[in-house]
Design a protein around this motif. Structure first.
Motif, PDB file in Angstrom:
ATOM      1  N   TRP A   1     -14.718   2.192  15.359  1.00  8.91           N
ATOM      2  CA  TRP A   1     -14.570   1.575  16.679  1.00  8.91           C
ATOM      3  C   TRP A   1     -13.143   1.753  17.194  1.00  8.91           C
ATOM      4  CZ3 TRP A   1     -11.542  -2.418  18.539  1.00  8.91           C
ATOM      5  CH2 TRP A   1     -11.879  -2.886  19.814  1.00  8.91           C
ATOM      6  N   SER A   2     -12.163   1.507  16.321  1.00 13.37           N
ATOM      7  CA  SER A   2     -10.758   1.682  16.709  1.00 13.37           C
ATOM      8  C   SER A   2     -10.487   3.141  17.092  1.00 13.37           C
ATOM      9  CB  SER A   2      -9.849   1.258  15.553  1.00 13.37           C
ATOM     10  OG  SER A   2      -8.506   1.546  15.844  1.00 13.37           O
ATOM     11  N   ALA A   3     -10.986   4.064  16.306  1.00 13.45           N
ATOM     12  CA  ALA A   3     -10.773   5.487  16.586  1.00 13.45           C
ATOM     13  C   ALA A   3     -11.378   5.889  17.930  1.00 13.45           C
ATOM     14  CB  ALA A   3     -11.364   6.337  15.472  1.00 13.45           C
ATOM     15  N   ALA A   4     -12.535   5.337  18.251  1.00 16.52           N
ATOM     16  CA  ALA A   4     -13.209   5.673  19.509  1.00 16.52           C
ATOM     17  C   ALA A   4     -12.378   5.261  20.720  1.00 16.52           C
ATOM     18  CB  ALA A   4     -14.585   5.017  19.563  1.00 16.52           C
ATOM     19  N   GLN A   5     -11.486   4.298  20.562  1.00 20.72           N
ATOM     20  CA  GLN A   5     -10.651   3.853  21.671  1.00 20.72           C
ATOM     21  C   GLN A   5      -9.653   4.915  22.113  1.00 20.72           C
ATOM     22  OE1 GLN A   5      -8.762   0.383  19.968  1.00 20.72           O
ATOM     23  NE2 GLN A   5     -10.200  -0.981  21.004  1.00 20.72           N
ATOM     24  N   TRP A   6      -9.204   5.757  21.180  1.00 23.45           N
ATOM     25  CA  TRP A   6      -8.089   6.632  21.519  1.00 23.45           C
ATOM     26  C   TRP A   6      -8.227   8.093  21.106  1.00 23.45           C
ATOM     27  CZ3 TRP A   6      -6.507   8.613  16.974  1.00 23.45           C
ATOM     28  CH2 TRP A   6      -6.664   7.835  15.827  1.00 23.45           C
ATOM     29  N   GLN A   7      -9.159   8.449  20.246  1.00 25.13           N
ATOM     30  CA  GLN A   7      -9.150   9.819  19.718  1.00 25.13           C
ATOM     31  C   GLN A   7      -9.312  10.884  20.800  1.00 25.13           C
ATOM     32  OE1 GLN A   7     -12.057  10.033  16.608  1.00 25.13           O
ATOM     33  NE2 GLN A   7     -13.797  10.032  17.992  1.00 25.13           N
ATOM     34  N   ASP A   8     -10.138  10.647  21.812  1.00 22.55           N
ATOM     35  CA  ASP A   8     -10.294  11.640  22.876  1.00 22.55           C
ATOM     36  C   ASP A   8      -9.068  11.687  23.790  1.00 22.55           C
ATOM     37  OD1 ASP A   8     -12.775  12.406  21.927  1.00 22.55           O
ATOM     38  OD2 ASP A   8     -13.870  11.032  23.243  1.00 22.55           O
TER      39      ASP A   8
ATOM     40  N   TYR B   1      -4.207  -1.600  23.057  1.00 20.90           N
ATOM     41  CA  TYR B   1      -4.574  -2.637  24.015  1.00 20.90           C
ATOM     42  C   TYR B   1      -5.606  -2.060  24.969  1.00 20.90           C
ATOM     43  CZ  TYR B   1      -0.821  -5.297  22.054  1.00 20.90           C
ATOM     44  OH  TYR B   1      -0.033  -5.978  21.167  1.00 20.90           O
ATOM     45  N   PRO B   2      -6.625  -2.847  25.342  1.00 25.38           N
ATOM     46  CA  PRO B   2      -7.688  -2.338  26.221  1.00 25.38           C
ATOM     47  C   PRO B   2      -7.106  -1.739  27.503  1.00 25.38           C
ATOM     48  CG  PRO B   2      -8.255  -4.513  25.393  1.00 25.38           C
ATOM     49  CD  PRO B   2      -6.826  -4.249  24.985  1.00 25.38           C
TER      50      PRO B   2
ATOM     51  N   VAL C   1       3.136  -5.067  31.534  1.00 22.46           N
ATOM     52  CA  VAL C   1       4.034  -3.956  31.227  1.00 22.46           C
ATOM     53  C   VAL C   1       4.200  -3.773  29.718  1.00 22.46           C
ATOM     54  CG1 VAL C   1       6.423  -3.138  31.443  1.00 22.46           C
ATOM     55  CG2 VAL C   1       5.264  -4.130  33.418  1.00 22.46           C
ATOM     56  N   TRP C   2       4.297  -4.861  28.970  1.00 19.30           N
ATOM     57  CA  TRP C   2       4.520  -4.736  27.532  1.00 19.30           C
ATOM     58  C   TRP C   2       3.336  -4.062  26.837  1.00 19.30           C
ATOM     59  CZ3 TRP C   2       1.430  -7.117  23.909  1.00 19.30           C
ATOM     60  CH2 TRP C   2       0.619  -8.169  24.357  1.00 19.30           C
ATOM     61  N   GLN C   3       2.106  -4.278  27.349  1.00 17.19           N
ATOM     62  CA  GLN C   3       0.938  -3.609  26.768  1.00 17.19           C
ATOM     63  C   GLN C   3       0.941  -2.121  27.103  1.00 17.19           C
ATOM     64  OE1 GLN C   3      -2.591  -5.711  27.997  1.00 17.19           O
ATOM     65  NE2 GLN C   3      -2.284  -7.341  26.480  1.00 17.19           N
ATOM     66  N   VAL C   4       1.322  -1.781  28.324  1.00 18.72           N
ATOM     67  CA  VAL C   4       1.421  -0.371  28.730  1.00 18.72           C
ATOM     68  C   VAL C   4       2.442   0.342  27.849  1.00 18.72           C
ATOM     69  CG1 VAL C   4       2.106   1.190  30.597  1.00 18.72           C
ATOM     70  CG2 VAL C   4       0.702  -0.819  31.110  1.00 18.72           C
ATOM     71  N   GLU C   5       3.603  -0.289  27.642  1.00 22.49           N
ATOM     72  CA  GLU C   5       4.649   0.317  26.814  1.00 22.49           C
ATOM     73  C   GLU C   5       4.215   0.439  25.352  1.00 22.49           C
ATOM     74  OE1 GLU C   5       8.102  -2.060  27.617  1.00 22.49           O
ATOM     75  OE2 GLU C   5       8.364  -1.184  29.610  1.00 22.49           O
ATOM     76  N   ALA C   6       3.538  -0.581  24.844  1.00 18.86           N
ATOM     77  CA  ALA C   6       3.046  -0.528  23.463  1.00 18.86           C
ATOM     78  C   ALA C   6       2.042   0.608  23.304  1.00 18.86           C
ATOM     79  CB  ALA C   6       2.417  -1.860  23.068  1.00 18.86           C
ATOM     80  N   ASN C   7       1.092   0.711  24.238  1.00 19.95           N
ATOM     81  CA  ASN C   7       0.110   1.806  24.179  1.00 19.95           C
ATOM     82  C   ASN C   7       0.795   3.160  24.262  1.00 19.95           C
ATOM     83  OD1 ASN C   7      -2.138   0.228  23.829  1.00 19.95           O
ATOM     84  ND2 ASN C   7      -2.871   0.402  25.925  1.00 19.95           N
TER      85      ASN C   7
END
Length: 127
Positions: A99-106, A66-67, A74-80
């Motif tokens: 694009w998906s990888a760029a959201q979280w890999q770092d 989630y962005p 809260v549910w998005q924070v918990e999911a992330n």
């Protein structure tokens, strides 16, 4: 016969469709596919989305997070949080796009394998 657990079981949506097609292809290639964690560990535990297990996944496929914003439900924070945990613990991680990888890999310090979502033509409903 090799066994794999695809976790979690989802009824609707893009991830559910991805899992349905993955189950079809794995079965076609001789894998025994389960949807519950049994007492006997499977050869492979492949998790998606917000799967929670007591055992770290062998493979975790991240379809996105989630962005990240200052104020999030809260549910998005918990999911992330669950997704990030799985990304850190899994032996191997897969992203469905660059694009998906760029959201979280770092954020998690992992370089994923990029495996694009695919469509199995024979599983498509008739038009």
């Amino acid at each position: 016969m090799n066994t794999v657990v695809l976790w979690p079981v989802l009824k609707d949506g893009g991830v559910a469709e991805h899992l349905r097609q993955l189950r079809y292809l794995l079965t076609k290639h001789g894998w025994q596919v389960h949807h519950t964690l049994t007492a006997t560990p499977p050869a492979l535990l492949h998790c998606h989305a917000v799967a929670q297990t007591t055992r770290p996944p062998d493979v975790f496929t991240c379809h996105g997070i989630y962005p990240l914003r200052t104020q999030m439900p809260v549910w998005q924070v918990e999911a992330n949080r669950t997704i990030m945990r799985n990304l850190k613990l899994a032996q191997q991680v897969i992203a469905v796009s660059r694009w998906s990888a760029a959201q979280w890999q770092d954020l998690v310090g992992r370089r994923p394998h990029i495996i694009y979502n695919a469509v199995v033509p024979e599983l498509l409903p008739p038009v």
